[in-house]
Motif scaffolding. Sequence first.
Motif, PDB file in Angstrom:
ATOM      1  N   ASN A 115       0.967  -0.973   0.029  1.00 20.86           N
ATOM      2  CA  ASN A 115       0.071  -0.011   0.242  1.00 20.86           C
ATOM      3  C   ASN A 115       0.973   1.468   0.025  1.00 20.86           C
ATOM      4  N   ARG A 116       2.110   1.157   0.263  1.00 23.98           N
ATOM      5  CA  ARG A 116       2.830   2.465   0.214  1.00 23.98           C
ATOM      6  C   ARG A 116       4.430   2.224  -0.284  1.00 23.98           C
ATOM      7  N   GLN A 117       4.515   3.062  -1.315  1.00 18.34           N
ATOM      8  CA  GLN A 117       5.841   3.227  -1.792  1.00 18.34           C
ATOM      9  C   GLN A 117       6.411   4.560  -1.886  1.00 18.34           C
ATOM     10  N   ALA A 118       7.668   4.793  -1.730  1.00 14.63           N
ATOM     11  CA  ALA A 118       8.239   6.258  -1.966  1.00 14.63           C
ATOM     12  C   ALA A 118       9.094   6.131  -3.317  1.00 14.63           C
ATOM     13  N   ILE A 119       9.070   7.319  -3.810  1.00 13.73           N
ATOM     14  CA  ILE A 119      10.183   7.297  -5.192  1.00 13.73           C
ATOM     15  C   ILE A 119      10.790   8.588  -5.108  1.00 13.73           C
ATOM     16  N   ILE A 120      11.960   8.412  -5.199  1.00 16.37           N
ATOM     17  CA  ILE A 120      13.193   9.857  -4.875  1.00 16.37           C
ATOM     18  C   ILE A 120      13.827   9.675  -6.262  1.00 16.37           C
ATOM     19  N   SER A 121      14.085  11.066  -6.656  1.00 20.24           N
ATOM     20  CA  SER A 121      14.956  11.209  -7.847  1.00 20.24           C
ATOM     21  C   SER A 121      16.209  11.865  -7.384  1.00 20.24           C
ATOM     22  N   ASP A 122      17.213  11.899  -8.021  1.00 25.05           N
ATOM     23  CA  ASP A 122      18.373  12.496  -7.594  1.00 25.05           C
ATOM     24  C   ASP A 122      18.259  14.166  -7.656  1.00 25.05           C
ATOM     25  N   ALA A 123      17.391  14.542  -8.211  1.00 20.28           N
ATOM     26  CA  ALA A 123      17.095  15.920  -8.093  1.00 20.28           C
ATOM     27  C   ALA A 123      16.322  16.382  -6.933  1.00 20.28           C
TER      28      ALA A 123
END
Length: 134
Positions: free
Chosen positions: A112-120
């Motif tokens: 139910n929970r995911q986080a996505i982080i970019s280098d920016a």
Amino acid sequence: DPISLLQTTQFSEVDRARWSPNSQNVIYFLAKPKNGEQKNLYRMDLSTNAPELILEGVRTYDLSSSTIYFMGQNNIIYKANLDGKSESQLILTPIDFSSSGEKIRLIAYDDNRQAIISDAGELYVHTMEKREKF
């Protein structure tokens, strides 16, 4: 003794190696095959050093005890079992990053929970109820 995944597998751009959640002798990793344009997810038993293709066209991934969460080349998040089978789509629309060439990190807490982080520094949080950009 330490091993080099680049030398052992003959792949290029090996990235994000992770131990299997249910086997001490198995690792997962992203890599491009020689002359390949996109990264794939592989699994390798260190007793045989024979990489096995699990999923094609994976930008990033994370593992839970029984599931692979991954972002495809289309910026959509999916899940599959640890063998890459029973794939299902978790979000309906692609995540829109400001730059297409960015490195992306996916952190899966559960289904139910995911986080996505970019280098920016772009942070997207996906829950079953909604997806938000911070």
